[in-house]
Design an enzyme around this catalytic site. Structure first.
Site, PDB file in Angstrom:
ATOM      1  CG  ASN A 184      10.522   3.186  -4.930  1.00 52.52           C
ATOM      2  OD1 ASN A 184      11.838   3.681  -6.010  1.00 52.52           O
ATOM      3  ND2 ASN A 184       9.780   3.696  -6.051  1.00 52.52           N
ATOM      4  CG  HIS A 212      12.709   1.541  -9.371  1.00 51.72           C
ATOM      5  ND1 HIS A 212      13.408   1.138  -8.587  1.00 51.72           N
ATOM      6  CD2 HIS A 212      11.376   1.614  -9.765  1.00 51.72           C
ATOM      7  CE1 HIS A 212      12.923   2.630  -7.880  1.00 51.72           C
ATOM      8  NE2 HIS A 212      11.276   2.641  -8.773  1.00 51.72           N
ATOM      9  CB  CYS A 250      12.765   5.731 -10.291  1.00 50.65           C
ATOM     10  SG  CYS A 250      12.166   6.342  -8.526  1.00 50.65           S
TER      11      CYS A 250
HETATM   12  O1  UT7 Z   1       9.605   5.000  -8.579  1.00 51.26           O
HETATM   13  C1  UT7 Z   1       8.494   5.545  -8.920  1.00 51.26           C
HETATM   14  C2  UT7 Z   1       7.480   5.788  -8.285  1.00 51.26           C
HETATM   15  N1  UT7 Z   1       6.540   5.836  -8.184  1.00 51.26           N
HETATM   16  C3  UT7 Z   1       5.180   4.537  -8.771  1.00 51.26           C
HETATM   17  O2  UT7 Z   1       5.783   3.507  -9.145  1.00 51.26           O
HETATM   18  C4  UT7 Z   1       4.138   4.694  -7.720  1.00 51.26           C
HETATM   19  C5  UT7 Z   1       3.180   4.005  -8.739  1.00 51.26           C
HETATM   20  N2  UT7 Z   1       1.517   3.659  -8.762  1.00 51.26           N
HETATM   21  C6  UT7 Z   1       1.756   2.577  -7.457  1.00 51.26           C
HETATM   22  O3  UT7 Z   1       2.289   1.786  -6.659  1.00 51.26           O
HETATM   23  C7  UT7 Z   1      -0.530   2.731  -7.145  1.00 51.26           C
HETATM   24  O4  UT7 Z   1      -0.575   3.726  -7.714  1.00 51.26           O
HETATM   25  C8  UT7 Z   1       0.020   2.967  -5.695  1.00 51.26           C
HETATM   26  C9  UT7 Z   1      -0.096   2.159  -5.215  1.00 51.26           C
HETATM   27  C10 UT7 Z   1       0.366   4.135  -5.566  1.00 51.26           C
HETATM   28  C11 UT7 Z   1      -1.735   3.308  -5.642  1.00 51.26           C
HETATM   29  O5  UT7 Z   1      -2.400   2.413  -5.475  1.00 51.26           O
HETATM   30  P1  UT7 Z   1      -3.633   2.562  -6.131  1.00 51.26           P
HETATM   31  O6  UT7 Z   1      -4.218   0.911  -6.609  1.00 51.26           O
HETATM   32  O7  UT7 Z   1      -3.375   2.881  -7.349  1.00 51.26           O
HETATM   33  O8  UT7 Z   1      -4.898   2.964  -5.078  1.00 51.26           O
HETATM   34  P2  UT7 Z   1      -5.849   4.633  -5.800  1.00 51.26           P
HETATM   35  O9  UT7 Z   1      -4.457   5.401  -5.759  1.00 51.26           O
HETATM   36  O10 UT7 Z   1      -6.478   4.329  -6.718  1.00 51.26           O
HETATM   37  O11 UT7 Z   1      -5.912   4.301  -4.765  1.00 51.26           O
HETATM   38  C12 UT7 Z   1      -7.403   4.167  -4.177  1.00 51.26           C
HETATM   39  C13 UT7 Z   1      -8.272   3.984  -2.542  1.00 51.26           C
HETATM   40  C14 UT7 Z   1      -8.131   5.430  -2.641  1.00 51.26           C
HETATM   41  O12 UT7 Z   1      -9.327   5.357  -1.002  1.00 51.26           O
HETATM   42  P3  UT7 Z   1     -10.216   5.655  -2.269  1.00 51.26           P
HETATM   43  O13 UT7 Z   1     -10.731   7.141  -2.752  1.00 51.26           O
HETATM   44  O14 UT7 Z   1     -10.709   5.136  -3.484  1.00 51.26           O
HETATM   45  O15 UT7 Z   1     -11.691   6.390  -1.842  1.00 51.26           O
HETATM   46  C15 UT7 Z   1      -6.630   6.121  -1.869  1.00 51.26           C
HETATM   47  O16 UT7 Z   1      -7.018   6.420  -0.510  1.00 51.26           O
HETATM   48  O17 UT7 Z   1      -6.850   3.707  -1.408  1.00 51.26           O
HETATM   49  C16 UT7 Z   1      -6.921   4.790  -0.661  1.00 51.26           C
HETATM   50  N3  UT7 Z   1      -4.963   4.767  -0.351  1.00 51.26           N
HETATM   51  C17 UT7 Z   1      -4.918   4.314   0.606  1.00 51.26           C
HETATM   52  N4  UT7 Z   1      -5.296   3.554   2.231  1.00 51.26           N
HETATM   53  C18 UT7 Z   1      -4.937   2.805   2.646  1.00 51.26           C
HETATM   54  C19 UT7 Z   1      -4.182   5.257  -1.106  1.00 51.26           C
HETATM   55  N5  UT7 Z   1      -2.967   5.368   0.011  1.00 51.26           N
HETATM   56  C20 UT7 Z   1      -3.261   4.540   0.826  1.00 51.26           C
HETATM   57  C21 UT7 Z   1      -2.778   3.931   2.247  1.00 51.26           C
HETATM   58  N6  UT7 Z   1      -3.701   3.336   2.970  1.00 51.26           N
HETATM   59  N7  UT7 Z   1      -1.482   3.660   2.185  1.00 51.26           N
END
Ligand code: UT7
Length: 310
Positions: free
Chosen positions: A265, A235, A112
């Site tokens: 993204n 980005h 990215c």
């Molecule tokens: O270009 C570079 C590429 N990457 C990035 O920029 C990603 C950077 N990271 C992020 O943007 C965030 O970490 C995410 C959007 C990927 C995730 O958000 P978060 O607030 O860090 O959530 P999390 O990973 O801590 O997950 C929280 C919960 C989990 O459930 P439990 O374990 O708390 O029960 C996940 O399983 O949300 C769940 N979850 C979802 N639920 C519904 C993860 N993805 C999804 C989804 N829909 N799509």
């Protein structure tokens, strides 16, 4: 003489995939995606439209905008992690298709942050006089490397391309300062096996820290301060990440691009896609100080302070 942007263009596939569409495909919800990422919809390319096609359409517009022909291009740099095939490069495919017969061509793999790496590379060749016109493109068909059964990644990404023609601009315009960086020890947090694998929380922490720091660093290198910034193009990974960068620069909401809502993204394409969006909306004007900043798999990062105009 500086190195700046002479023309710009973008291409986005027509097909819009909303969060509601994704609800039907996997265990997710519009509410979760919107509140955790800011994304409302993204564009997904059809099977018969690959990265080089999107790059080609964006490049054609950039050439037209710059008022130069393909035969004037000395070098083509394509930032992508989703080339049509490992080789020949997307850049070589474009060289032929555009008719840029005298251009050298290569792809850049910095995920990215790739578009920042491309612009900074182009700047060196322009400023040392080796090349005059360089096409820098960010193009991605991420949909082909996403596991559509993995809700952790599938909801985040979109397809598209953006291109700039870079060349000499008058003193005080163009790229004023830059920073590029990498931390290979963080490669394990975001990589492609068959599909994209990501440790979202680790990437999130890195992104928030690095985007803010890089913005401050390029301002310092240019002898400028937060108050001088007219517009921020981060980005577009996640609204919470870009909001953190905005707050670090103490900018009002209307001075930052948030195209992540509409396009998700798009990796290396997100910065040039956003520049076009903001130019068309009249948010970037001649003489404005624009900060661009990206981060991505590698891990990599890059930022540029640019005085808009020729
Ligand atoms: O270009 C570079 C590429 N990457 C990035 O920029 C990603 C950077 N990271 C992020 O943007 C965030 O970490 C995410 C959007 C990927 C995730 O958000 P978060 O607030 O860090 O959530 P999390 O990973 O801590 O997950 C929280 C919960 C989990 O459930 P439990 O374990 O708390 O029960 C996940 O399983 O949300 C769940 N979850 C979802 N639920 C519904 C993860 N993805 C999804 C989804 N829909 N799509």
């Amino acid at each position: 003489m500086g190195a700046g942007i002479l023309g710009i263009g973008r291409y986005l596939p027509e097909k819009v995939v909303t969060n509601f569409d994704l609800e039907k495909m996997m265990d997710t919800s519009d509410e979760w995606i919107r509140t955790r990422t800011g994304i409302e919809e993204r564009r997904i390319a059809p099977d018969d439209l690959d990265t080089s096609d999107m790059a080609y359409f964006a490049a054609q517009k950039a050439l037209e905008d710059a008022g130069i022909s393909a035969s004037d291009i000395d070098l083509i740099l394509v930032a992508t992690v989703t080339p049509d095939r490992p080789f020949p490069s997307v850049a070589c495919m474009l060289q032929e298709r555009l008719g840029a017969t005298k251009a050298a061509a290569l792809d850049i793999s910095a995920a990215c942050a790739g578009f920042m790496y491309g612009m900074v590379t182009a700047k060196q060749f322009i400023e040392n006089g080796a090349y005059r016109h360089i096409l820098v493109i960010g193009a991605e068909k991420l949909s082909k490397i996403i596991n559509w059964k993995d809700r952790n990644t599938a909801v985040l990404f979109g397809d598209g391309a953006g291109a700039v023609v870079m060349g000499p601009v008058s003193e005080g315009r163009g790229i004023l300062s830059f920073e590029l960086g990498a931390d290979g020890s963080g490669g394990k947090h975001l990589y492609q096996d068959e599909y994209v694998i990501m440790n979202g929380r680790e990437v999130f922490k890195f992104a928030v820290r690095q985007m803010g720091e890089s913005c401050i660093n390029v301002l310092e290198k240019a002898g400028l301060s937060k108050q001088d910034v007219d517009f921020l193009i981060p980005h577009q990974a996640n609204i919470r990440i870009v909001e953190a960068a905005r707050q670090r620069l103490e900018l009002p909401e209307e001075k930052m691009s948030t195209t992540v809502k509409k396009y998700g993204n798009t990796s290396a394409a997100s910065i040039p896609i956003s520049i076009v969006e903001e130019l068309e909306a009249g948010k970037i004007k001649d003489g404005d100080l624009v900060i661009m900043v990206g981060f991505g798999g590698g891990l990599t990062w890059g930022a540029i302070a640019l005085r808009w105009g020729r």
